[in-house]
Write a protein that holds these residues in place. Structure first.
Motif, short mmCIF file in Angstrom:
data_model
loop_
_atom_site.label_atom_id
_atom_site.label_comp_id
_atom_site.label_asym_id
_atom_site.label_seq_id
_atom_site.Cartn_x
_atom_site.Cartn_y
_atom_site.Cartn_z
N ALA A 17 0.83 -1.20 0.00
CA ALA A 17 0.00 0.00 0.00
C ALA A 17 0.86 1.25 0.00
N ALA A 18 1.93 1.23 0.80
CA ALA A 18 2.79 2.40 0.85
C ALA A 18 3.56 2.55 -0.45
N ALA A 19 3.85 1.41 -1.06
CA ALA A 19 4.59 1.48 -2.31
C ALA A 19 3.79 2.21 -3.37
N LEU A 20 2.47 2.12 -3.30
CA LEU A 20 1.65 2.75 -4.31
C LEU A 20 1.72 4.26 -4.22
N LEU A 21 2.14 4.77 -3.08
CA LEU A 21 2.20 6.21 -2.89
C LEU A 21 3.62 6.73 -3.04
N ALA A 22 4.56 5.85 -3.00
CA ALA A 22 5.93 6.30 -3.11
C ALA A 22 6.51 5.84 -4.42
N SER A 23 7.54 6.23 -4.75
CA SER A 23 8.09 5.76 -5.97
C SER A 23 9.47 5.22 -5.69
N CYS A 24 9.86 3.46 -5.75
CA CYS A 24 10.72 2.96 -5.58
C CYS A 24 11.48 3.22 -6.21
N GLU A 65 1.41 7.82 -20.09
CA GLU A 65 1.31 9.21 -19.64
C GLU A 65 1.50 9.32 -18.14
N MET A 66 0.91 8.40 -17.39
CA MET A 66 1.08 8.42 -15.93
C MET A 66 2.54 8.18 -15.56
N SER A 67 3.22 7.31 -16.30
CA SER A 67 4.64 7.06 -16.04
C SER A 67 5.46 8.33 -16.23
N LEU A 68 5.13 9.12 -17.25
CA LEU A 68 5.89 10.33 -17.54
C LEU A 68 5.58 11.46 -16.57
N ARG A 69 4.55 11.30 -15.75
CA ARG A 69 4.28 12.31 -14.72
C ARG A 69 5.07 12.04 -13.44
N ALA A 70 5.88 10.99 -13.45
CA ALA A 70 6.62 10.61 -12.25
C ALA A 70 7.45 11.75 -11.65
N PRO A 71 8.13 12.59 -12.45
CA PRO A 71 8.92 13.66 -11.82
C PRO A 71 8.11 14.63 -10.96
N ASN A 80 -7.04 15.36 -9.67
CA ASN A 80 -7.85 14.53 -10.56
C ASN A 80 -7.19 14.17 -11.88
N ILE A 81 -5.86 14.30 -11.97
CA ILE A 81 -5.21 14.06 -13.25
C ILE A 81 -4.14 12.99 -13.16
N PHE A 82 -4.04 12.29 -12.05
CA PHE A 82 -2.98 11.30 -11.92
C PHE A 82 -3.49 10.07 -11.18
N VAL A 83 -3.15 8.91 -11.73
CA VAL A 83 -3.35 7.65 -11.02
C VAL A 83 -1.99 6.97 -10.99
N SER A 84 -1.55 6.55 -9.84
CA SER A 84 -0.20 6.04 -9.67
C SER A 84 0.09 4.85 -10.57
N TYR A 85 1.26 4.89 -11.19
CA TYR A 85 1.68 3.79 -12.07
C TYR A 85 1.94 2.52 -11.28
N TYR A 86 2.06 2.60 -9.96
CA TYR A 86 2.22 1.38 -9.16
C TYR A 86 0.95 0.52 -9.22
N PRO A 87 -0.19 0.99 -8.71
CA PRO A 87 -1.39 0.15 -8.80
C PRO A 87 -1.89 0.02 -10.23
N TYR A 88 -1.74 1.08 -11.03
CA TYR A 88 -2.20 1.03 -12.42
C TYR A 88 -1.50 -0.12 -13.15
N GLY A 89 -0.18 -0.17 -13.02
CA GLY A 89 0.58 -1.23 -13.67
C GLY A 89 0.26 -2.60 -13.08
#
Length: 621
Positions: free
Chosen positions: A6-13, A386-392, A406-415
């Motif tokens: 769950a925490a991983a979905l909010l952070a970026s490893c 597109e979500m991957s490229l919003r990582a920065p 309302n414009i981002f869904v994390s690439y962790y759970p999305y993927g």
């Protein structure tokens, strides 16, 4: 990079070294290539209690002219900018004879040194008090060092060997790192800057456990306040996860020095995180193993999967890793997302979680992605790329201005959800094939060979696996370059699993984050745009005064009022927005929250075929 799933979905490893980090065979075999390295660091901790380290950096064989030295602005596995130079001060320089040299600073990130005799020695103090997968933390109990946050580096020395020597303030401290040891006490070396900066190091009085699996050595070091029994219990679980993930790829990755290290800090002063590296991972949690009931295993499983996926099976855009800027890629849906799918799956297959526990975790991700306002909104390009490229903008990045929610869904759970859908589609349409086979194919083509991949390579590999170009093209066109998701109900039904609304009779207005004020409750986050609360015109900072004519004096009153709402039944909402009192009509809808459950728990006994499918997919066998 993750703490638990769950925490991983909010952070970026994720530690992402460049191909240049691959260690030349000659240096792997050498006893100590760093003994006469042209770059040397000496690290001591004379004021550890005040979170300070003293570092002396030496560059030899410096060409005539100015030498540029600087701190990094990014870190392997992070995609946002991190201004590490802000914690460096008391900087001075000398030449090889000890004569003072002038430091010229023309930007915030580094210095220029001229007038040297071929040797430049720069001394500085580092302040560090954040222990996680990115920064440095120094105190009386340990030195937790992520290298880009700790060390200056010089332009032109990227490919040169490096030596580092640590002088510990406590004789009980040991060193945990993927760096190979040198011949001098406390010394270690790296073949180049990329490998050095990808090698987090922990100095502390930590516990160590080692074991062998598939011809490789695995080392778990743990700095914690728990017992040896806690360590032994957790180690046994780690062994099972390691073995299960090796099964997926058929063999361990080729660790440069034959050993993979889990470097763990589980203490109250730490910040929860997880970050993978080429031959190691650094994982942190504020909770003890006992307090968390070994929940840290989720982080360990995620990060270890990265030793294949990302560390060697790598997106082309990350080659080489640039320490002066953000490093984006459109393929985080696979690099991070598929890892988020396989971490908990490996724990399930290892028999360390129940099917229901795994379904609870996966169901939460399916619900979050399917119902995400970012993915649903027609005016937003919400593809995984597109979500991957919003990582920065989201990967541990901070900004003082508010962020549109309302414009981002994390690439962790999305993927992870895409991984689930592709796994089930492959098993449904191509007998004998699964996502495991796709990952093994990618590994053979791009991981074992360390040939970075492009999005086109991922598409081509799916065609190769299935022999069906139309299927591969449709999947990438609709799901990866678009935001389409399949109907999960029939896919899950193959395993006798049911996707359903969790509370269909409950009135729902959206997730509310609020704090109590003197005359009501104030929203601390903007509501999602696909919610009744958003439709009513409520936003972050608004204070709710009454609901259905009943005063909302505190959070308890608000929660009680929300719990009494019925789907489709309008109610009056009175609120204050930027000093102006307003009235709106709030119309709850049926709670759209989804869950995945076993059919037998809802009166649908699975058939023999469904049970066999589930076992082949989720069991240890």
């Amino acid at each position: 990079m993750v703490r638990s799933l769950a925490a991983a979905l909010l952070a970026s490893c994720l530690a992402l070294p460049a191909v240049a980090q691959t260690v030349p065979a000659a240096q792997t075999a050498a006893r100590d290539p760093g003994a006469n390295a042209p770059v040397r660091y000496d690290v001591s901790f004379p004021e550890a209690r005040h979170h300070r380290a003293r570092i002396v950096a030496t560059w030899r064989s410096v060409p005539a002219g100015p030498l540029r030295v600087q701190m990094s602005r990014s870190s392997p596995g992070r995609y946002a900018i991190h201004e590490f130079a802000k914690n460096v001060y008391d900087v001075s320089a000398t030449d090889g004879a000890g004569r003072p040299l002038k430091l010229i600073r023309t930007d915030p990130y580094g210095w220029s040194v001229d007038g040297h005799d071929g040797t430049v020695v720069v001394s500085y103090t580092l302040y560090g008090d954040r222990g996680d997968g990115t920064y440095a933390q120094i105190d009386a109990t340990h030195a937790h060092l992520n290298m880009p946050a700790t060390f200056l580096w010089a332009t032109g020395y990227d490919a040169q060997p490096i030596s580092v020597r640590f002088t510990s303030p406590d004789p009980a401290w040991k060193v945990a790192t993927q760096l190979p040891a040198g011949t001098a006490p406390g010394s270690y070396w790296a073949p180049n800057l990329q490998y050095f900066f990808d090698s987090p190091t922990e100095l502390s009085d930590h516990m160590v456990r080692e074991w062998r699996e598939a011809g490789k050595t695995f080392r778990l070091t743990l700095h914690h306040d728990g017992s040896a029994a806690d360590m032994d219990r957790f180690t046994e679980k780690a062994k099972k996860v390691v073995a299960e993930e090796i099964k997926i790829f058929g063999a361990p990755a080729n660790y440069d020095f034959g050993t993979y290290s889990f470097i763990a800090d589980y203490r109250p002063s730490i910040n929860g995180d997880g970050m993978e590296h080429r031959n190691s991972t650094i994982i942190t949690d504020r909770r003890s193993l006992a307090e968390a009931k070994d929940d840290q295993l989720g982080t360990l499983a995620h990060e270890f999967f990265h030793s294949w996926n990302v560390e060697r099976l790598r997106p082309r855009e990350l080659e080489p890793f640039d320490f002066t800027r953000a490093n984006p890629t459109p393929s985080l849906w696979l690099a991070e997302g598929f890892t988020s799918y396989y971490g908990p799956l490996a724990i399930r297959r290892a028999g360390l979680s129940s099917v229901d526990e795994w379904l609870g975790e996966m169901g939460g991700m399916v619900n979050g992605v399917v119902n995400s306002p970012a993915r649903i909104a027609a005016r937003i390009n919400a593809s995984p790329q597109e979500m991957s490229l919003r990582a920065p903008f989201v990967d541990a990045a901070t900004a003082i201005d508010p962020v549109e929610p309302n414009i981002f869904v994390s690439y962790y759970p999305y993927g992870a959800v895409i991984g689930l859908s592709l796994d089930l589609q492959l098993r449904q349409r191509f007998p004998g094939k699964s996502l495991d086979d796709y990952m093994r194919l990618l590994w053979r083509m791009h991981g074992a060979t360390e040939k970075p991949y492009s999005p086109a390579d991922l598409r081509a590999a799916l065609t190769t696996l299935t022999g069906d170009k139309a299927f591969a093209d449709q999947f990438f066109d609709r799901t990866i370059e678009g935001s389409f998701l399949p109907d999960f109900a029939p896919l899950l039904d193959q395993a006798g699993l049911v996707l359903r609304a969790a509370q269909p009779t409950k009135g729902w207005i959206g997730r509310v984050n609020a704090t109590q004020e003197a005359d009501g409750v104030t929203l601390t986050l903007s509501p999602a745009q696909n919610t009744p609360l958003f439709a009513a015109g409520i936003d972050r900072g608004d204070t709710i005064l009454s609901l259905g004519g009943q005063p909302v004096g505190d959070l308890a009153a608000w929660n009680a009022g929300v719990a009494a709402l019925k789907p489709g039944t309008p109610t009056e909402l009175r609120y204050r927005q930027r000093g102006i009192e307003r009235v709106a009509t709030l119309t709850p809808v049926a709670d759209p929250t989804l869950e995945i459950v076993r059919g037998e728990t809802v009166g649908r006994a699975p058939t023999r075929k469904q049970r066999a499918f589930r076992s082949a997919w989720l069991s240890a066998e």
